[in-house]
Scaffold this motif. Structure first.
Motif, mmCIF file in Angstrom:
data_model
loop_
_atom_site.group_PDB
_atom_site.id
_atom_site.type_symbol
_atom_site.label_atom_id
_atom_site.label_comp_id
_atom_site.label_asym_id
_atom_site.label_seq_id
_atom_site.Cartn_x
_atom_site.Cartn_y
_atom_site.Cartn_z
ATOM 1 N N THR A 95 0.846 -1.183 0.000
ATOM 2 C CA THR A 95 0.000 0.000 0.000
ATOM 3 C C THR A 95 0.880 1.231 0.000
ATOM 4 O O THR A 95 1.839 1.316 0.764
ATOM 5 C CB THR A 95 -0.920 0.007 1.237
ATOM 6 N N LYS A 96 0.541 2.185 -0.886
ATOM 7 C CA LYS A 96 1.225 3.468 -0.928
ATOM 8 C C LYS A 96 0.254 4.515 -0.408
ATOM 9 O O LYS A 96 -0.879 4.611 -0.872
ATOM 10 C CB LYS A 96 1.648 3.812 -2.351
ATOM 11 N N ILE A 97 0.700 5.277 0.601
ATOM 12 C CA ILE A 97 -0.131 6.307 1.204
ATOM 13 C C ILE A 97 0.544 7.649 0.954
ATOM 14 O O ILE A 97 1.720 7.826 1.250
ATOM 15 C CB ILE A 97 -0.290 6.066 2.718
ATOM 16 N N SER A 98 -0.214 8.584 0.381
ATOM 17 C CA SER A 98 0.302 9.927 0.122
ATOM 18 C C SER A 98 -0.844 10.914 0.320
ATOM 19 O O SER A 98 -1.997 10.504 0.464
ATOM 20 C CB SER A 98 0.851 10.027 -1.304
ATOM 21 N N PRO A 99 -0.538 12.213 0.306
ATOM 22 C CA PRO A 99 -1.614 13.198 0.411
ATOM 23 C C PRO A 99 -2.654 13.078 -0.721
ATOM 24 O O PRO A 99 -3.790 13.485 -0.560
ATOM 25 C CB PRO A 99 -0.877 14.539 0.321
ATOM 26 N N GLN A 100 -2.267 12.472 -1.844
ATOM 27 C CA GLN A 100 -3.184 12.314 -2.973
ATOM 28 C C GLN A 100 -4.104 11.110 -2.810
ATOM 29 O O GLN A 100 -5.037 10.930 -3.576
ATOM 30 C CB GLN A 100 -2.417 12.189 -4.292
ATOM 31 N N GLY A 101 -3.825 10.233 -1.846
ATOM 32 C CA GLY A 101 -4.685 9.080 -1.624
ATOM 33 C C GLY A 101 -3.894 7.826 -1.326
ATOM 34 O O GLY A 101 -2.672 7.841 -1.178
ATOM 35 N N THR A 102 -4.612 6.727 -1.257
ATOM 36 C CA THR A 102 -4.038 5.421 -0.952
ATOM 37 C C THR A 102 -4.259 4.494 -2.134
ATOM 38 O O THR A 102 -5.352 4.452 -2.695
ATOM 39 C CB THR A 102 -4.705 4.837 0.307
ATOM 40 N N VAL A 103 -3.205 3.765 -2.512
ATOM 41 C CA VAL A 103 -3.279 2.810 -3.615
ATOM 42 C C VAL A 103 -2.708 1.491 -3.098
ATOM 43 O O VAL A 103 -1.691 1.474 -2.406
ATOM 44 C CB VAL A 103 -2.460 3.283 -4.837
ATOM 45 N N THR A 104 -3.365 0.382 -3.454
ATOM 46 C CA THR A 104 -2.925 -0.935 -3.020
ATOM 47 C C THR A 104 -2.652 -1.818 -4.228
ATOM 48 O O THR A 104 -3.409 -1.801 -5.201
ATOM 49 C CB THR A 104 -3.993 -1.589 -2.119
ATOM 50 N N TRP A 105 -1.553 -2.580 -4.167
ATOM 51 C CA TRP A 105 -1.177 -3.539 -5.202
ATOM 52 C C TRP A 105 -1.007 -4.907 -4.559
ATOM 53 O O TRP A 105 -0.776 -5.024 -3.359
ATOM 54 C CB TRP A 105 0.159 -3.153 -5.847
ATOM 55 N N THR A 106 -1.033 -5.945 -5.403
ATOM 56 C CA THR A 106 -0.775 -7.325 -4.994
ATOM 57 C C THR A 106 0.466 -7.809 -5.722
ATOM 58 O O THR A 106 0.649 -7.530 -6.907
ATOM 59 C CB THR A 106 -1.975 -8.232 -5.361
ATOM 60 N N ARG A 107 1.313 -8.552 -5.025
ATOM 61 C CA ARG A 107 2.541 -9.056 -5.616
ATOM 62 C C ARG A 107 2.204 -10.024 -6.752
ATOM 63 O O ARG A 107 1.353 -10.895 -6.613
ATOM 64 C CB ARG A 107 3.372 -9.775 -4.557
ATOM 65 N N CYS A 108 2.875 -9.865 -7.886
ATOM 66 C CA CYS A 108 2.702 -10.789 -9.010
ATOM 67 C C CYS A 108 3.282 -12.151 -8.627
ATOM 68 O O CYS A 108 4.321 -12.226 -7.972
ATOM 69 C CB CYS A 108 3.423 -10.286 -10.265
ATOM 70 N N PRO A 109 2.645 -13.231 -9.067
ATOM 71 C CA PRO A 109 3.177 -14.564 -8.768
ATOM 72 C C PRO A 109 4.448 -14.836 -9.557
ATOM 73 O O PRO A 109 4.702 -14.217 -10.589
ATOM 74 C CB PRO A 109 2.057 -15.516 -9.206
ATOM 75 N N VAL A 110 5.236 -15.757 -9.061
ATOM 76 C CA VAL A 110 6.460 -16.172 -9.734
ATOM 77 C C VAL A 110 6.071 -17.163 -10.824
ATOM 78 O O VAL A 110 5.280 -18.071 -10.594
ATOM 79 C CB VAL A 110 7.428 -16.838 -8.739
ATOM 80 N N ASP A 111 6.631 -16.988 -12.034
ATOM 81 C CA ASP A 111 6.355 -17.947 -13.106
ATOM 82 C C ASP A 111 7.283 -19.154 -12.980
ATOM 83 O O ASP A 111 8.079 -19.259 -12.064
ATOM 84 C CB ASP A 111 6.460 -17.302 -14.490
ATOM 85 N N ASP A 112 7.174 -20.078 -13.905
ATOM 86 C CA ASP A 112 7.978 -21.304 -13.853
ATOM 87 C C ASP A 112 9.473 -21.037 -13.909
ATOM 88 O O ASP A 112 10.269 -21.846 -13.448
ATOM 89 C CB ASP A 112 7.588 -22.237 -15.002
ATOM 90 N N ALA A 113 9.872 -19.897 -14.485
ATOM 91 C CA ALA A 113 11.295 -19.560 -14.588
ATOM 92 C C ALA A 113 11.788 -18.880 -13.318
ATOM 93 O O ALA A 113 12.938 -18.497 -13.230
ATOM 94 C CB ALA A 113 11.536 -18.663 -15.805
ATOM 95 N N GLY A 114 10.890 -18.648 -12.332
ATOM 96 C CA GLY A 114 11.294 -17.992 -11.099
ATOM 97 C C GLY A 114 11.352 -16.491 -11.212
ATOM 98 O O GLY A 114 11.923 -15.832 -10.382
ATOM 99 N N GLN A 115 10.726 -15.919 -12.234
ATOM 100 C CA GLN A 115 10.733 -14.478 -12.440
ATOM 101 C C GLN A 115 9.443 -13.858 -11.969
ATOM 102 O O GLN A 115 8.423 -14.414 -12.002
ATOM 103 C CB GLN A 115 10.926 -14.160 -13.906
#
Length: 146
Positions: A126-146
């Motif tokens: 979560t990023k919190i700033s005077p402009q608001g709050t935004v939430t992201w979810t971590r991308c899963p790791v693919d078969d190559a580990g990326q």
């Protein structure tokens, strides 16, 4: 994307102000495919990795389209038509899961600076700033580990 772009621009990017350290000054996250996502190694900032919102395609390269994930590598944050550099970074709590970051950014060619709070709780950032709050979810790791 128009409604999310300002938050992404406000959250992340890098611009002038002298020589910036390379991303190799902070360690890269270690992948843990069994856990279903990128996990930081000991001493690595937990916000490093690829981050998605509701319409993100984690298989796309960061910065290539509206649907591409946000990438945080070292102290550099890359989104669509924007880049930020964390020129200041300090832990807010003992668990090292909340940080205050001073950002120097360029969004759609325009430089700006701001101070934000970044909080990581498991696979959520979560990023919190005077402009608001935004939430992201971590991308899963693919078969190559990326």
């Amino acid at each position: 994307m128009k409604r999310i772009l300002p938050f992404i621009l406000l959250a992340l990017a890098a611009c002038g102000g002298g020589e910036e350290p390379s991303s190799d000054q902070l360690p890269d996250p270690a992948a843990d495919p069994a856990a279903g996502g990128i996990r930081p190694a000991d001493g690595v900032y937990p916000f490093q990795g690829l981050w998605a919102n509701d319409f993100t395609d984690c298989s796309l390269a960061p910065g290539t389209s509206d649907a591409a994930p946000l990438q945080i590598e070292g102290r550099t944050i890359t989104g669509l038509e924007n880049t930020c550099y964390m020129f200041e970074l300090s832990a807010i709590d003992d668990q090292m899961s909340r940080y205050e970051a001073g950002l120097r950014c360029t969004g759609e060619g325009d430089p700006y600076e701001e101070v934000v709070e970044i909080e990581v709780n498991g696979d959520t950032m979560t990023k919190i700033s005077p402009q608001g709050t935004v939430t992201w979810t971590r991308c899963p790791v693919d078969d190559a580990g990326q």
